[in-house]
Design an enzyme around this catalytic site. Structure first.
Site, PDB file in Angstrom:
ATOM      1  N   ARG A  36      34.570  -1.826  -9.961  1.00  8.27           N
ATOM      2  CA  ARG A  36      34.329  -3.140  -9.335  1.00  8.27           C
ATOM      3  C   ARG A  36      34.242  -3.023  -7.816  1.00  8.27           C
ATOM      4  O   ARG A  36      33.509  -3.782  -7.181  1.00  8.27           O
ATOM      5  CB  ARG A  36      35.433  -4.116  -9.735  1.00  8.27           C
ATOM      6  CG  ARG A  36      35.247  -4.550 -11.162  1.00  8.27           C
ATOM      7  CD  ARG A  36      36.190  -5.627 -11.572  1.00  8.27           C
ATOM      8  NE  ARG A  36      35.787  -6.124 -12.884  1.00  8.27           N
ATOM      9  CZ  ARG A  36      36.530  -6.882 -13.663  1.00  8.27           C
ATOM     10  NH1 ARG A  36      37.725  -7.245 -13.266  1.00  8.27           N
ATOM     11  NH2 ARG A  36      36.080  -7.283 -14.815  1.00  8.27           N
ATOM     12  N   LYS A 204      33.390 -14.512 -34.234  1.00  8.71           N
ATOM     13  CA  LYS A 204      33.402 -15.922 -34.640  1.00  8.71           C
ATOM     14  C   LYS A 204      32.125 -16.682 -34.320  1.00  8.71           C
ATOM     15  O   LYS A 204      31.613 -16.609 -33.212  1.00  8.71           O
ATOM     16  CB  LYS A 204      34.543 -16.634 -33.913  1.00  8.71           C
ATOM     17  CG  LYS A 204      35.902 -16.245 -34.395  1.00  8.71           C
ATOM     18  CD  LYS A 204      36.880 -17.122 -33.671  1.00  8.71           C
ATOM     19  CE  LYS A 204      38.298 -16.948 -34.151  1.00  8.71           C
ATOM     20  NZ  LYS A 204      39.202 -17.602 -33.205  1.00  8.71           N
ATOM     21  N   GLY A 360      32.116  -8.090 -22.564  1.00  5.93           N
ATOM     22  CA  GLY A 360      32.863  -6.857 -22.336  1.00  5.93           C
ATOM     23  C   GLY A 360      32.793  -5.890 -23.507  1.00  5.93           C
ATOM     24  O   GLY A 360      32.634  -4.682 -23.327  1.00  5.93           O
ATOM     25  N   GLY A 383      32.788 -13.783 -19.934  1.00  2.99           N
ATOM     26  CA  GLY A 383      32.806 -15.240 -20.102  1.00  2.99           C
ATOM     27  C   GLY A 383      31.641 -15.906 -19.397  1.00  2.99           C
ATOM     28  O   GLY A 383      30.965 -16.777 -19.943  1.00  2.99           O
TER      29      GLY A 383
HETATM   30  P1  AMP Z   1      33.682 -11.100 -29.912  1.00  2.47           P
HETATM   31  O1  AMP Z   1      34.841 -10.967 -28.959  1.00  2.47           O
HETATM   32  O2  AMP Z   1      33.527 -12.439 -30.513  1.00  2.47           O
HETATM   33  O3  AMP Z   1      32.402 -10.547 -29.329  1.00  2.47           O
HETATM   34  O4  AMP Z   1      34.058 -10.200 -31.165  1.00  2.47           O
HETATM   35  C1  AMP Z   1      34.212  -8.824 -31.081  1.00  2.47           C
HETATM   36  C2  AMP Z   1      35.032  -8.386 -32.252  1.00  2.47           C
HETATM   37  O5  AMP Z   1      34.353  -8.704 -33.456  1.00  2.47           O
HETATM   38  C3  AMP Z   1      35.249  -6.891 -32.240  1.00  2.47           C
HETATM   39  O6  AMP Z   1      36.603  -6.655 -32.023  1.00  2.47           O
HETATM   40  C4  AMP Z   1      34.817  -6.470 -33.632  1.00  2.47           C
HETATM   41  O7  AMP Z   1      35.727  -5.578 -34.237  1.00  2.47           O
HETATM   42  C5  AMP Z   1      34.770  -7.764 -34.418  1.00  2.47           C
HETATM   43  N1  AMP Z   1      33.845  -7.687 -35.544  1.00  2.47           N
HETATM   44  C6  AMP Z   1      32.544  -7.404 -35.509  1.00  2.47           C
HETATM   45  N2  AMP Z   1      32.023  -7.360 -36.747  1.00  2.47           N
HETATM   46  C7  AMP Z   1      33.022  -7.613 -37.609  1.00  2.47           C
HETATM   47  C8  AMP Z   1      33.110  -7.697 -39.022  1.00  2.47           C
HETATM   48  N3  AMP Z   1      32.036  -7.516 -39.806  1.00  2.47           N
HETATM   49  N4  AMP Z   1      34.322  -7.995 -39.572  1.00  2.47           N
HETATM   50  C9  AMP Z   1      35.401  -8.182 -38.773  1.00  2.47           C
HETATM   51  N5  AMP Z   1      35.375  -8.115 -37.424  1.00  2.47           N
HETATM   52  C10 AMP Z   1      34.197  -7.830 -36.844  1.00  2.47           C
END
Ligand code: AMP
Length: 403
Positions: A36, A204, A360, A383
């Protein structure tokens, strides 16, 4: 969205407040990763070359907000910055304060080619509250305001909003880092070369909902992977076994699929999956097509999906990607995400596609794939970049001068 940048200004003899992101990981007094600081150097050097005095301000960690705390002092940053800038530029560190007599004295005592570094903004409770008195005190230190901290641009804190608002009578512009983020996340996405593909993954649907909704009418194809895909699949009636599903988001997933149809945007879900009964080392893994059996979870996109999505990425002219398409932290469920990183790199290298990665986790996956340098732009703000994909107005950008 277009804001003026440091490239549009003259700096000779000016005191220039620069909001940087020096929120580096520390172990005691040691900086574990100084990227950074390195990322802020071009803007600092640009101001120095123009004959201005950079007065740098940042937060670091999460102090309580009622005065200086040694554990969150920017002192180690001052030392590292001095080493990076070299002896011809003296760094004056304002120990324990980001405004007031100590800051004024440091600025008055700084010579040509010097730099002033204020201490942690969050030693004041007023920083996070966008306090007017604190903003006015900081604003009184300088002739020009520069924002180069994209990572916090989605927050309405004093150093991002109150200070520039208190400097309405003076120039307020984006630094080189922020200008680059705005270029890729606003200008390119608003006027993309086509075909334009968005890849959204992660855990999610609820986190990415606004981004999907905003991107749907803009892109030609939207590839939905990660755990998120299983909510969409369950919503259209596929059996997803024990994969992660957000029951409460199924109606929304249906609505997004019909919105895509209405907008003539292809919304594609994986056609095969890497599945296991649990997440762990050496667990049996199989490839499932549509219809994941009970007891099994989809943990990554399968090889057929990776091949199809790779082909599409190689045909695209603009690709934006946020969120891993599998549990990339746990091999072998990183193969889809790493494979897509290679596809983006190849598309940039061979077909001059503009490829943009935000978030990230996704940036970490691209780095792990060893192709970071081949991607057109990797956003420094998780974010903030997601907010841009959502089409939201970032508070900090609203306080800068529009072109
Ligand atoms: P996000 O912070 O919403 O971008 O989510 C990232 C997280 O989603 C990572 O820690 C991944 O391990 C998880 N992830 C991605 N694909 C899957 C999946 N098929 N089942 C469970 N977790 C997942």
């Amino acid at each position: 969205m277009a804001t003026r940048s440091v490239k549009d200004l003259k700096f000779r003899g000016k005191r220039v407040l620069v909001r940087v992101d020096f929120n580096v990981p520390l172990a005691g007094n040691e900086i574990m990763d100084d990227r950074r600081l390195a990322a802020a150097l071009p803007t600092i050097q640009h101001i120095l070359k123009g004959g201005g005095l950079p007065v740098l301000m940042s937060h670091l960690g999460r102090p309580a907000g009622n005065g200086p705390e040694a554990a969150f002092s920017l002192q180690p940053v001052a030392v590292r910055l001095q080493a990076m800038l070299g002896e011809q530029h003296k760094v004056h560190f304002v120990d324990g304060a980001c405004e007031g007599a100590a800051a004024e004295a440091a600025i008055a005592g700084a010579g040509a080619g010097d730099v002033v570094l204020l201490d942690n903004l969050r030693f004041h409770a007023g920083e996070k509250k966008n306090d007017q008195a604190l903003s006015a005190a900081i604003a009184s230190l300088a002739d020009v305001y520069v924002d180069d901290a994209f990572g916090t641009a989605h927050r309405d804190h004093a150093s991002m909003v109150g200070v520039p608002d208190a400097m309405r009578d003076r120039p307020r512009v984006a630094g080189l880092l922020l200008d680059r983020e705005i270029h890729f996340l606003a200008r390119v996405l608003d006027d993309p070369q086509r075909p334009f593909i968005a890849i959204l993954g992660g855990a999610k649907v609820s986190d990415k909902l606004a981004a999907i909704r905003n991107l749907l009418p803009k892109v030609d194809v939207i590839l939905v992977g990660g755990a998120m895909a299983y909510t969409f699949m369950a919503a259209r009636g596929d059996s997803v076994g024990d994969s992660l599903v957000e029951e409460g988001m199924m109606d929304m997933a249906r609505e997004l699929m019909s919105l895509a149809e209405g907008a003539s945007t292809e919304l594609l879900l994986p056609t095969d999956h890497r599945c296991a009964e649990s997440i762990g080392v050496d667990v049996p893994v199989r490839t499932c097509e549509i219809g994941i059996p009970t007891g099994w979870m989809g943990l990554d996109i399968g090889p057929e999906t990776l091949a199809d999505w790779t082909r599409r990425i190689l045909d695209a002219k603009t690709v934006v990607w946020n969120g891993p398409v599998g549990v990339f932290e746990q091999p072998p469920f990183d193969e889809g995400t790493v494979g897509l990183a290679h596809a983006l790199a190849k598309s940039t290298r061979k077909h001059r596609a503009v490829t943009i990665v935000g978030g990230g986790e996704t940036a970490a996956a691209v780095e792990r794939a060893g192709v970071s340098s081949e991607i057109s732009h990797i956003s420094t703000g998780g974010g903030a970049s997601l907010r841009m994909l959502e089409g939201a107005e970032l508070p900090a950008l609203g306080s800068l001068e529009a072109v």
